[in-house]
Design an enzyme around this catalytic site. Structure first.
Site, PDB file in Angstrom:
ATOM      1  N   ALA A  25      10.254  -3.903   7.662  1.00 24.89           N
ATOM      2  CA  ALA A  25       8.981  -3.315   7.261  1.00 24.89           C
ATOM      3  C   ALA A  25       8.449  -2.468   8.405  1.00 24.89           C
ATOM      4  O   ALA A  25       8.844  -2.631   9.562  1.00 24.89           O
ATOM      5  CB  ALA A  25       7.970  -4.403   6.889  1.00 24.89           C
ATOM      6  N   ASP A 141      -6.687  -9.999  10.318  1.00 25.27           N
ATOM      7  CA  ASP A 141      -6.012  -9.074   9.398  1.00 25.27           C
ATOM      8  C   ASP A 141      -5.417  -9.848   8.229  1.00 25.27           C
ATOM      9  O   ASP A 141      -4.234  -9.734   7.915  1.00 25.27           O
ATOM     10  CB  ASP A 141      -4.933  -8.279  10.141  1.00 25.27           C
TER      11      ASP A 141
END
Length: 689
Positions: A25, A141
């Site tokens: 990713a 986050d």
């Protein structure tokens, strides 16, 4: 250009240890690869920071501190941080590799989830956040992309520490996070705490229940200011039929004022589990509506954490903002609710001086429930009060009715007070029962007002028959009517060890890794049959039941034992053959014999090899002596002694001269031996007159 630099890592060995295999990713601050830790021979998630962060010394120092703090957090629902370092210009974090998919993948595939599935998926997420908050860590986050769902069903929260490290090193006007889930206080430049994570988790739960996010916009800053200026609506508005408790839970987590939210993950987890036990099957299994199309092209795109400034191109995957020039202003008014006015010129947001969206203060969860109970009492009082008297003009009857109503209400209030204050509905703290017998643990729970249900589980640390823990966990405050699961240890779960005899060392390591065992001490020994480098034996033996991570000691073969070659030269042929046989070797007689003036006939004059070592059963070739060479002695009688002497010495004889009467004539009168074959180097005697 940056993509090419990152891709150059594929197939390289970083820090002499991590072999980068493939890219998993890419985000706004880093790229994640699948790598193999060659030292421990396991797969890891290898996160490489982007160059603009890797070259910041202050950031790297802060990142190192955060990585150490995150590595100290050990929880089954938190992705473990294994290592951190820098190799040249490559700054990296090494994390546990969770093979599977993310919650984002699940939401993209299914859209809205049933309440039962949504609560089951978010429960371990909140449990991981609760453990982090208890350890003093803030995620900053929380989003579906950072919730990992393993192929075996395990759920883990990833990316602890990185966002915090970035925030600590960037300017005060910067906001690090994912804009769709960012808490209002972060948009306003205020410090984050555990309640900021709770807000993000509430936004994520809203999306899981409805299939969409509460706030959307054409540019990220529009979404950010909606977090500040708007109130998250109940998810039932987007998914009709959802239980009121779910609306309350989401709105409690997403209150604009952090003081009105749960104080941390542990408080949220307790309420979440309480709601799961109180909702009925019909409410939990409510089928969500069909997911509608996104409000704008990027609404369902995967969110990425990044640092950008307003005016960034629309096609960038921007999810974080840096407010420059004119920071957000918070204007308080005595007569009006708090109004947050964003800077002018922001697309989709009211300019200063225009009509601003007002943030209407709303009560907290406890206040809401108090108001609901008061409303129920008011309805009961209204229902018990007649519109007209039973008998017109009879005040005594009317007073009696009022007295009955008051008594009934008092009894109801007293019962409710007892139920929620001292009875089964009162809150209690779950005691710690670890390492206690089942009877002791149940007694502790009964004393605290809880009913428990024992469940057998395997545990490597707690002896069989003793309590491992509870669900909910000890230390949490829950209602006493909530059932408590008491986990009782069945002891360590044992697995058969693989049989490794005959395998090479590398093959044995692979088998141990597959069985989740570890390699112990490796020693070597000679063996006449097993090839060198193969396993002779193991301890514990193969098929022995053992715990995972048990160290298995191996004995490797060094091959047959070398045998020193004995020196049998000069020995009789038979004696030499026997000496070699006793040493484990085989004697072979050379077909040709040789003369030797020093070694008698039948004795060994030479061997091959003459020294060194051989393996048992190998051959030593023996050369046998024929004795000295035989030479015929000619007669020199009547010859001059000098000529006779020279001729005999030329033939290899040793000459001895005996002079008679002084050897005046120099003539050989007698010779011994003469005219016969004798061994070379023999002595010939000449008698000279």
């Amino acid at each position: 250009m940056q993509e090419q630099v990152q891709d150059q890592l594929l197939g390289t060995l970083v820090d002499g240890r991590y072999l980068v295999r493939s890219r998993l990713a890419r985000g706004g601050m880093s790229t994640v690869y699948l790598a193999t830790d060659q030292r421990l021979e396991r797969d890891v998630a290898f996160k490489v920071l982007h160059p603009h962060l890797a070259n910041d010394h202050t950031f790297l120092q802060r990142l190192s501190q955060e990585a150490k703090a995150a590595a100290s957090l050990s929880h089954p629902h938190v992705v473990g941080v294994l290592d951190q370092g820098q190799d040249g210009h490559t700054a990296y974090l090494v994390m546990e590799y969770v093979k599977g998919h993310t919650l984002r993948d699940l939401l993209n595939e299914q859209g809205a989830l049933t309440p039962r599935l949504a609560l089951a998926l978010i429960d371990p997420v909140i449990a991981g956040l609760a453990a982090a908050h208890a350890a003093g860590l803030i995620h900053r986050d929380v989003k579906p992309e950072n919730v990992l769902i393993a192929d075996d069903g395990r759920i883990k929260v990833g990316d602890f520490g990185l966002a915090r490290a970035v925030t600590s090193t960037t300017s005060t006007g910067s906001l690090i996070g994912t804009v769709a889930y960012v808490a209002p206080e972060l948009v306003l430049g205020k410090p984050a705490d555990a309640r900021s994570d709770v807000y993000s988790a509430g936004i994520m739960l809203y999306e899981m229940l409805t299939g969409r996010r509460p706030y959307e916009g054409d540019v990220p800053i529009q979404v950010a200011y909606q977090h500040v200026n708007s109130v998250v609506g109940p998810p039932s508005g987007a998914a009709p039929g959802l239980a009121v408790d779910l609306d309350e839970l989401v709105q409690w987590c997403t209150a604009n004022d952090a003081e009105q939210r749960p104080v941390d993950g542990a408080a949220l987890l307790a309420e979440l589990r309480h709601i799961r036990t109180t909702l009925g099957d019909a409410q939990l299994d409510l089928q969500p509506p069909l997911m509608r199309a996104p409000a704008h092209p990027g609404a369902q795109a995967e969110a990425q954490t990044a640092i950008v400034t307003p005016g960034a191109p629309r096609n960038e995957p921007t999810e974080a903002l840096a407010v420059t020039g004119r920071p957000t202003e918070v204007i308080s008014r005595q007569s009006n609710p708090t109004t947050v006015i964003p800077p002018s010129g922001i697309p989709g947001v009211h300019a200063a001086g225009s009509t601003a969206t007002q943030q209407v203060p709303r009560p907290g969860k406890r206040e809401l429930r108090r108001l609901e109970r008061q409303e129920e009492k008011d309805r009961a009082r209204a229902a018990a009060t007649s519109v007209r008297s039973l008998r017109e003009g009879n005040p005594r009857r009317r007073g009696l009715i009022w007295a009955i109503v008051v008594i009934v209400l008092a009894l109801l209030a007293t019962s409710a007070g007892w139920f929620f204050g001292m009875g089964p509905g009162s809150p209690g703290t779950i005691p710690d029962v670890k390492n206690r017998t089942v009877a002791e643990a149940q007694q502790l729970l009964r004393t605290a007002g809880f009913q428990s249900e024992p469940r057998d589980v395997f545990d490597d640390d707690v002896k069989a028959g003793f309590a491992v823990g509870t669900d909910p966990a000890s230390g949490l405050v829950v209602r006493k009517f909530q059932p408590i699961a008491l986990f009782v240890s069945k002891g360590a779960q044992l697995f058969p060890l693989p049989s490794l005899a005959g395998l090479t060392l590398d093959q044995a390591k692979d088998e141990l890794n597959k069985a989740r065992m570890t390699l112990g001490i490796v020693t070597q020994a000679h063996d006449e049959k097993a090839p060198a480098g193969t396993v002779l034996s193991q301890e514990p033996a193969g098929t022995t039941p053992a715990r995972h991570s048990t160290a298995v000691a191996l004995v490797l073969s060094k091959g047959p034992q070398p045998i020193p070659v004995p020196d049998v030269r000069g020995m009789n042929q038979d004696d030499a053959a026997k000496a070699l046989q006793d040493a484990g070797l085989t004697a072979q007689i050379a077909p040709e014999t040789v003369n030797d003036k020093k070694v008698p006939k039948g004795a060994v004059v030479g061997q091959s090899p003459a020294n060194g070592t051989l393996i048992r059963g190998e051959t030593v070739t023996l050369t046998v002596s024929k004795g000295p060479k035989m030479v015929k002695v000619p007669s020199f009688v009547g010859k001059q002694a000098a000529a006779a002497r020279a001729a005999l010495e030329k033939l290899g004889f040793e000459v001895v001269v005996n002079n008679v009467l002084g050897g005046f004539f120099g003539t050989v009168r007698d010779q011994s031996p003469v005219d016969t074959d004798v061994p070379e180097d023999s002595v010939v005697t000449l008698t000279v007159v």
